[in-house]
Each structure stands twice: as C-alpha cells, then as structure tokens.
Design an enzyme around this catalytic site. Structure first.
Site, PDB file in Angstrom:
ATOM      1  CD  GLN A 186      35.788  34.184  29.415  1.00 35.74           C
ATOM      2  OE1 GLN A 186      36.291  35.378  29.564  1.00 35.74           O
ATOM      3  NE2 GLN A 186      35.172  33.679  30.158  1.00 35.74           N
ATOM      4  CG  ASP A 238      40.425  36.730  35.098  1.00 30.97           C
ATOM      5  OD1 ASP A 238      39.373  37.143  35.236  1.00 30.97           O
ATOM      6  OD2 ASP A 238      40.682  36.125  33.676  1.00 30.97           O
ATOM      7  CE  LYS A 250      34.717  38.542  31.313  1.00 30.65           C
ATOM      8  NZ  LYS A 250      35.571  37.154  31.566  1.00 30.65           N
TER       9      LYS A 250
HETATM   10  N1  GUN Z   1      35.426  31.816  32.915  1.00 27.56           N
HETATM   11  C1  GUN Z   1      34.291  31.804  33.802  1.00 27.56           C
HETATM   12  N2  GUN Z   1      34.497  32.909  34.535  1.00 27.56           N
HETATM   13  C2  GUN Z   1      35.719  33.423  34.129  1.00 27.56           C
HETATM   14  C3  GUN Z   1      36.465  34.561  34.773  1.00 27.56           C
HETATM   15  O1  GUN Z   1      36.006  35.396  35.682  1.00 27.56           O
HETATM   16  N3  GUN Z   1      37.814  35.024  34.241  1.00 27.56           N
HETATM   17  C4  GUN Z   1      37.984  34.219  33.006  1.00 27.56           C
HETATM   18  N4  GUN Z   1      39.353  34.647  32.486  1.00 27.56           N
HETATM   19  N5  GUN Z   1      37.379  33.208  32.328  1.00 27.56           N
HETATM   20  C5  GUN Z   1      36.437  32.729  33.143  1.00 27.56           C
END
Ligand code: GUN
Length: 317
Positions: A98, A121, A54
């Site tokens: 995350q 998100d 990311k």
């Molecule tokens: N963990 C698994 N998928 C995601 C996501 O799309 N965003 C975040 N912040 N954590 C995750």
C-alpha cells in the site's frame, strides 16, 4: 438534465461475484487457491482502512488472504526481504504494497522488487512498459475500474473525446493508455492546464483524478457528458462530521451530465474489485492455466484485461 448515477458499488459487486466463480472453478479444476498478500507500512488511517477492505474482500471471494502490518519504523531492507519471500512463496499470486510509504523507504526500489507476474497493482516498470506498448499486462486497478464504469453506460468507446485531469502513475497516465487502446481521443490535462474549463466543455467524457476537491464545476461540462470522479477528499460537513467529497462539484455537475459517479460509491469499489480480478488473472497466467476446458470458447474472465502467457511471466514461482 438530471444525471443518472453510475452505481460503482453494484457494478463492483457483480465483478466480485464473477471473480468468486472463477476462484471456485480454479479450485475445482486445478486445485488452485489464489493467494493475495497485502503489505501496509505504518498506521496511516486511510491506508489502514483500504488494506483491511482489500484483505476482507480477498477472503470473501475465496482467496488465501495474508496481511502484513509493519511498523512505520521498518527498514527498507526488511521490507525488501519480505517481498523476496513473497516472490518465492508458491501460494502467493499477488503482492500489493500500500502506498504511500514512509519517507525513509524508496518507493521505486520496493515496487521494482515485486515480481512482475505477481504485481497485481500494475505498478512495476515491466507492466507499465508492456501496457504502454499495447502488450497484455497487469494494469493498474483504478484505471481498469474507470474504463469498466464508462463501458457500463456506453458500449463502444471508440471515437469518444475524453479529458483525463491528473497524470499520476496510479490513475491518470495508465488510464490515458487504456482509453487510447479503446479508441478514445484522450487529452491528458492537469491543474496547470490552460483553459481547463474550456477543454472539459469539449469532452464527451471527463475523468477527474487531480486530488482537488470539487475542481470540476457544472458549467465546465458539455450537456450530456459522462463524468467519472476518481477524487477522494476528506472534509467535514456543517455539523463538523467527517465527509468524503470528490474532484467534481456533484450537485452542479449532475444538472449537466448524462451519467455521473458518486463519491463514495463510484470508482472506489471498482479499484478493490479489479485488485481481485488481477489476482485471479495472475494466478491463471503464472501457471499457464485456463479456467475453461476449451479456451477458445470463452476467456477465463471476460471482464478482464487479457494477459498472455509470456515466458517471462511464467518464470515466476
Ligand atoms: N494508494 C492509493 N491507491 C493505491 C493503489 O491502487 N495501490 C496501492 N498499492 N496503493 C495505493
């Protein structure tokens, strides 16, 4: 029938190129560089890879990209303080923490601490509620990616029967809302659903997001169905090498489906691309800007779920 693979990698690359063009425009017209902060707590190997990807892709499209790698022992108060600082930081447009978080941290307290206008998100209850109400919102990235992939092979989704297997907050629930908005008849299923194979056999589109390796078999599918596999399950091949498999038995399903996403290289790249798209949308919306001189002529980024410039969102720093 041998299904055509939907190339999520190529489609995501295309979307990232559009985001990069929007970033260049934002810089040229408004002297704005979108900023994305990605926060990781602990050292979970899969999460570490996602966070690096990311941050790297954010930098590649021209964002200011910041990574905060905190020890697994960090206290909730310290994490909340970091989020407070990022909320107040004018150079940061998007904040992503995350998941999963360690047990000693209350995930909801953390997600609700992120300002809704920076919630790229789309997990904050404010955005969840607006999405549910059919109001413009920052929507979760994986569901946005799934809808985009389906639209890449069928232009009009209205009237399609879709089965979504899995009802997580990250994928299944918001995806059902987005597909409903697009005119689909959505059946929300899960592992406990009675006669899941029979239900899938009726569907034009099956989205597998249950976190169960190779759950969906070839004979669960209507011939010609579209199959979107959101699953990422870690396993080993016959030589003992690590391997990722989805929630769909790919070889069997390919013999019945018209289109199918591979794992890896299907939904995964779209999630990251939509994180970038959401960040540009947040940067634009938060400042009440437009990327075009005549906003009626074209939307800022035609691929994006539209946000409006609501007073609440503009109140963000
Ligand atoms: N963990 C698994 N998928 C995601 C996501 O799309 N965003 C975040 N912040 N954590 C995750």
């Amino acid at each position: 029938m041998n299904a055509i693979r939907i190339d999520g990698k190529a489609i995501a690359e295309d979307l990232r190129a559009r985001v990069a063009r929007d970033v260049a425009l934002l810089q040229a017209e408004w002297n704005v560089t979108p900023g994305l902060a990605v926060v990781l707590v602990g050292k979970d190997p899969a999460s570490s890879v996602y966070v690096k990807t990311k941050a790297r892709q954010a930098q590649a499209v021209g964002f200011k990209s910041q990574q905060f790698l905190l020890p697994g022992s960090v206290g909730e108060a310290e994490l909340l303080e970091l989020i407070g600082n990022l909320n107040a930081d004018k150079s940061i447009d998007g904040i992503l923490v995350q998941l999963p978080l360690p047990e000693h941290i209350d995930r909801w307290r953390v997600l609700e601490a992120i300002h809704p206008a920076k919630d790229v998100d789309g997990f904050h209850p404010y955005n969840v509620g607006r999405l549910a109400a059919g109001r413009p919102a920052l929507a979760p990235c994986t569901p946005l990616g799934v809808v985009h992939l389906i639209k890449s092979v069928v232009s009009d989704l209205s009237g399609l029967d879709v089965v979504v297997i899995g009802r997580s907050n990250i994928v299944g629930k918001p995806l059902a809302l987005l597909l409903g908005d697009a005119g689909c008849t959505v059946t929300g299923a899960q592992l406990q659903t009675r006669n899941l194979p029979g239900l899938c056999r009726e569907a034009d589109v099956v989205v597998a997001a249950a976190g169960c390796a190779e759950l969906v078999r070839g004979d669960w599918l209507k011939p010609g169905a579209i199959v979107i596999d959101v699953g990422i399950n870690r396993t080993t091949d016959s030589t003992g090498a690590a391997k990722l498999i989805g929630d769909v038995a790919f070889v069997e399903a390919s013999k019945r489906a018209s289109y199918i996403t591979p794992v890896p290289g299907g939904v995964g790249p779209m999630t990251v691309a939509y994180l970038l798209a959401n960040t540009v949308n947040a940067a634009v919306s938060r400042r009440g800007l437009s990327l075009v001189k005549n906003p009626e002529a074209s939307r800022p980024c035609s691929c994006l779920h539209q946000l409006d410039r609501s007073a609440d969102l503009q109140r963000a720093t």
